[in-house]
Write an enzyme that holds these catalytic residues in place. Sequence first.
Site: not given
Length: 446
Positions: A10, A38, A42, A432
């Site tokens: 990365a 590359s 994850c 809310w």
Amino acid sequence: MRFLIIGGDAAGMSAASRVRRKRPDIDVTVLEMTRDVSYSACGMPYNIADGQRSIEELVVRQASVFRDKLGVDLRLGHRAEAIDREAKLVRGSEASGQGFDCGYDKLLIATGASPHIPNIPGLDAPGVMALKNLEQGRAIKEYLASRPVKRAVILGMGYIALEMAEALRARGLEVAMVKPRPELLPWMDRQLASTVYDELQAKRVEVHAGCEVQEIRQAGGSYEAVCSDRVLSADMLLVATGVRPNSRLAEEAGLELGPAGSIAVDRSMRTSDPDILSAGDCADAFHLVSGQRTWVPLALRANRSGRAAADAVAGQPVELPGVAGTAVFKTFELQVARTGLSLDEAAQCGFDPRGRVISAPSRAHAHPGSSTIQVFLLADAASGRLLGAQMVGREGVAHRINAVAVALQAGMSLAEFAQADLAYAPPFGPVWDPLLTAANQLLKAL
Ligand SMILES: Cc1cc2nc3c(=O)[nH]c(=O)nc-3n(C[C@H](O)[C@H](O)[C@H](O)COP(=O)(O)OP(=O)(O)OC[C@H]3O[C@@H](n4cnc5c(N)ncnc54)[C@H](O)[C@@H]3O)c2cc1C
């Protein structure tokens, strides 16, 4: 100018691409010790969960793209072994064993992190795996495909361990998790952590927290993880007990180190040597809330810091503000997220932290399909400053945490955050928002 990069994932490949795009006159060489560049680490747990998918799908860009389209001199199977700062060169060896020297004007150390393997006798057996790079992901998939694997023991209970517990259950395995500390997710509020625990129980994952594995024994074709008061049998073991920064090269070259042994960098990714930069999981960062140096090995920071290093080399340095430690993961049906400091971290940083847990519906009153979101919000009693948040729920957690991350970056007080104009429609939450409810409740406690 010769720009040399150690590490081709990365951070390293982000830097390589950006420099070549911005400054085609700069020669870029990347030394990568594996045969992969590359790819999405994850994505590995989710790929492993599906025996039909090829793990090669996770490759984002092939080596040929970097070489042919971007003109990067990408050398796979090249391990860097020493940095000679006087001579400005990196020494190493190829996969064949042949040695090499590579000179630089600017050097980027983007060596990432490696799994921490505890010192337990027997952990070198063939059925004991770790998951950090694509090679290890391939090995796990091949292992699962090539023999009947019915039961796995996972050492560790961090996010990779939890993602892998889900992946292996999806492959039909029985899964037991084991770790020495009694708390699941020690950084997390206990109420929220117990929701994660309940989810693991509901999905029939055995949780052996507070058990120290003393030895791994081979028993026929399978294994036994021996603890003082129990023996956990398994056909495979996964070691997921955290990662450590790959900073040995930097340390041996005399560069300054930061927290957890990561490489200390400034906001433009420069190390203590002006011609050497570092980015990604091997380097430290400034925490947006505490202002202190911290080590947060996550993907966005790796990509962003790789780009920042490239900008510095290209002559346009950027100052990165830092990280809030924002993270999210999934464990079975639960989304788990955090940003900012935990209660313990805040106290260690000198704040007077107060926290509150609230439970709120994920959808408006009477809207079908609602579930519960738990929010733990944290603020400093002395200054009223918002310090962090943790959240657990079946929906609406993963992206909601980002609102708090932005508030932390803006340095908002709890009172200011309580006035945030957050979106509302019945399928997405109550009028809310759970974050606002949490903020209003915590305000009463400050
Ligand atoms: C299973 C898994 C799941 C993850 N999930 C997430 C997630 O959901 N969200 C998130 O934010 N992050 C996640 N991460 C973390 C993320 O993948 C890392 O933060 C990111 O890959 C770091 O990139 P990097 O380039 O700094 O380091 P790495 O990806 O570790 O790359 C470093 C490279 O350097 C090479 N190298 C090391 N030493 C040398 C040497 N001496 N010579 C030559 N080459 C060398 C290595 O082979 C490697 O290719 C996950 C990681 C794993 C393993």
